[in-house]
Design an enzyme around this catalytic site. Structure first.
Site, PDB file in Angstrom:
ATOM      1  N   ASN A 153      -2.087   7.636  -8.699  1.00  0.00           N
ATOM      2  CA  ASN A 153      -2.902   6.614  -9.352  1.00  0.00           C
ATOM      3  C   ASN A 153      -4.401   6.929  -9.328  1.00  0.00           C
ATOM      4  O   ASN A 153      -5.132   6.507 -10.222  1.00  0.00           O
ATOM      5  CB  ASN A 153      -2.617   5.233  -8.781  1.00  0.00           C
ATOM      6  CG  ASN A 153      -2.804   5.149  -7.279  1.00  0.00           C
ATOM      7  OD1 ASN A 153      -2.533   6.109  -6.560  1.00  0.00           O
ATOM      8  ND2 ASN A 153      -3.244   4.006  -6.800  1.00  0.00           N
ATOM      9  N   GLU A 248      -1.335   5.030   4.045  1.00  0.00           N
ATOM     10  CA  GLU A 248      -1.955   4.048   3.155  1.00  0.00           C
ATOM     11  C   GLU A 248      -0.891   3.683   2.121  1.00  0.00           C
ATOM     12  O   GLU A 248      -0.607   4.465   1.221  1.00  0.00           O
ATOM     13  CB  GLU A 248      -3.209   4.634   2.486  1.00  0.00           C
ATOM     14  CG  GLU A 248      -4.312   4.993   3.461  1.00  0.00           C
ATOM     15  CD  GLU A 248      -4.849   3.798   4.229  1.00  0.00           C
ATOM     16  OE1 GLU A 248      -4.721   2.659   3.732  1.00  0.00           O
ATOM     17  OE2 GLU A 248      -5.386   3.995   5.321  1.00  0.00           O
ATOM     18  N   CYS A 286      -3.262  -0.199  -5.252  1.00  0.00           N
ATOM     19  CA  CYS A 286      -2.705  -0.989  -4.145  1.00  0.00           C
ATOM     20  C   CYS A 286      -3.451  -2.296  -3.934  1.00  0.00           C
ATOM     21  O   CYS A 286      -2.922  -3.201  -3.292  1.00  0.00           O
ATOM     22  CB  CYS A 286      -2.740  -0.163  -2.858  1.00  0.00           C
ATOM     23  SG  CYS A 286      -1.700   1.304  -2.924  1.00  0.00           S
TER      24      CYS A 286
END
Length: 480
Positions: A153, A248, A286
């Site tokens: 991303n 993460e 996220c």
């Protein structure tokens, strides 16, 4: 004929025996073919990284800082070229791709600064009689070579968050970019090759996902830094319990709008930020806004504004300067989002706008009355979909934020400083943003989550701490 991109093995170009295609998410056109390292080449890279541990760790700070400065400078010089490459492989609108390059420039600049000022600490030990004449110096040293596994991303900036801190502390790194988006990382390799970093101190290997477990479990790579899904992240952690693993992972980010955020200007601002940051990377962040939790006193007015501003998001060709929302990374990702929205609607949710798919693109979507048993209520959608929830008061709002397996960041729209501090104390997340959406991230601040959102922190100095350990030197017989 498309040229096959080489990869970077221990700091030099290398070609594999096989290759894979990278296609543009918007129209499926071929962007590039990329060589795949053989097993022997992966072994060579790992062996070189292990051999470089003492060499790289002993390099002077000025050498590492100069290399990082060079990368920042060259990224800035090549901004437009690299931004267009990000758009090609990832599909994010060009204006967001330029922003990503700018953030990566900042990450390398911060790392250069931190490399110069990381001095450790000293402490006198004669505070007790047994320590008379003793003085301690505490410094941090690399844990060893790092395996950095990056997602699709943010194909440049999240690579930067692994590579820059590793270089800053003198830890060799093997970077595995996402298979869908390896090109930005390979360009970063071009720039790293222009520096005088030691041989073996870095590699960029577009390894197939099937080969990742072997790399993860290799004892010569004692640090694993992974950004991606919670499922894969915890599989990694469980498979190597004695390694230092930073994760993460996902989020289900909430934007809370409280009763005191009630003027028309307040609600316009909140709606603008919510609409923008629910959709800005096609929702593939996220910390994209997925849940809007609004006090009943402002809910109806806010809903009207949010829906209008989401409808105003411009979708289309990501190379068009006017486009706000491009495609998802591929059609399968869009089909998954489509199925989750269909699940929510079947269980009683109402679509206020959006709710349709066109190839890899999914229309910016707003849902109301989302039932608790819908997949969207519990999982990370990673698409341009947000849901609206009505609550009564701050306590109920904060409880709704915490009613999630994830805990990455939350945004709270309030003017009350006491409420701000309460949010900081009570919300089960890694970061709280007051007066804005949860999607704000400064690349130097600690970034990470709790619960299923992972362990450890990014943000240059904090990642440097994760990649190193403290070692104490005690000097004896001193007249202090």
């Amino acid at each position: 004929m498309t040229t096959t991109h080489e990869f970077w093995l221990a700091g030099r170009r290398a070609s594999g025996e096989t290759a894979f295609e990278v296609r543009h998410p918007h129209d499926g056109s071929l962007v590039a073919t990329v060589g795949v390292p053989t097993d022997a080449q992966v072994e060579e890279a790992v062996a070189a990284a292990a051999a470089a541990v003492p060499v790289f760790g002993a390099t002077p700070a000025h050498q590492r800082a100069a290399a990082l400065d060079h990368v920042a400078k060259r990224l800035a010089e090549r901004t437009e070229e690299i931004a267009r490459l990000i758009t090609a492989e990832n599909g994010k609108p060009i204006k967001w791709a330029r922003g990503e390059v700018g953030r990566a420039v900042s990450v390398f600049r911060w790392a250069a600064e931190e490399a110069r000022r990381t001095n450790g600490e000293t402490m006198r030990l004669d505070t007790d009689p047994g320590g008379t004449g003793r003085y301690a110096i505490v410094r941090r040293f690399p844990r060893g070579a790092v395996l950095g596994i990056a997602p699709f991303n943010f194909p440049l900036n999240l690579v930067a968050h692994k590579v820059a801190p590793a270089i800053a502390v003198g830890a060799p790194i093997i970077l595995k970019p996402a298979p869908a988006t390896p090109l930005s990382a390979l360009v970063l390799g071009e720039i790293l090759a222009e520096t005088d970093l030691p041989a073996g101190s870095w590699s960029v290997l577009p390894v197939e996902n099937a080969k990742m477990p072997a790399l993860v479990q290799d004892g010569r790579l004692p640090v694993v830094s992974f950004t991606g899904s919670d499922k894969v992240g915890y599989q990694i952690m469980d498979s190597v319990p004695r390694k230092h693993v930073t994760l993460e992972l996902g989020g289900n980010a909430a934007a809370v709008v409280l009763a005191d955020w009630s003027s028309e200007a307040d609600l316009d601002w909140a709606a603008s930020r919510i609409a923008l940051f629910a959709n800005y990377q096609g929702g593939q962040s996220c910390i994209s806004v997925q849940r809007v939790i609004a006090d009943a006193s402002v809910y109806d007015r806010l809903v009207e504004k949010v829906v209008a501003k989401v409808k105003a998001q411009v979708t289309g060709d990501p190379y068009d300067e006017a486009t706000d929302v491009g495609p998802l990374v591929d059609e399968n990702a869009a089909k998954r989002v489509e199925s989750w929205v269909e699940d929510a609607v079947a269980k009683g949710a109402k679509v206020l706008t959006g709710g349709s798919r066109d190839g890899a693109a999914y229309a910016p979507t707003v849902l109301a009355e989302l039932p608790a048993d819908a997949i969207l209520a519990k999982a990370e959608v990673f698409g341009p979909v947000l849901s609206l929830h009505r609550v009564e008061g701050t306590e109920e709002a904060f409880a709704a934020v915490n009613d999630s397996a994830f805990g990455l960041q939350a945004g709270v729209f309030t003017h009350d400083v006491q409420t701000a501090f309460r949010a900081h104390r009570e919300l089960e997340v890694g970061g709280v943003v007051i007066g804005d959406a949860p999607s704000y991230r400064a690349d130097q601040m600690p970034y990470g989550g709790v619960k299923d959102s992972g362990v450890g922190r990014e943000g240059v100095r904090y990642a440097m701490d994760d990649f190193t350990f403290e070692k104490v030197l005690v000097l004896t017989g001193l007249d202090l």
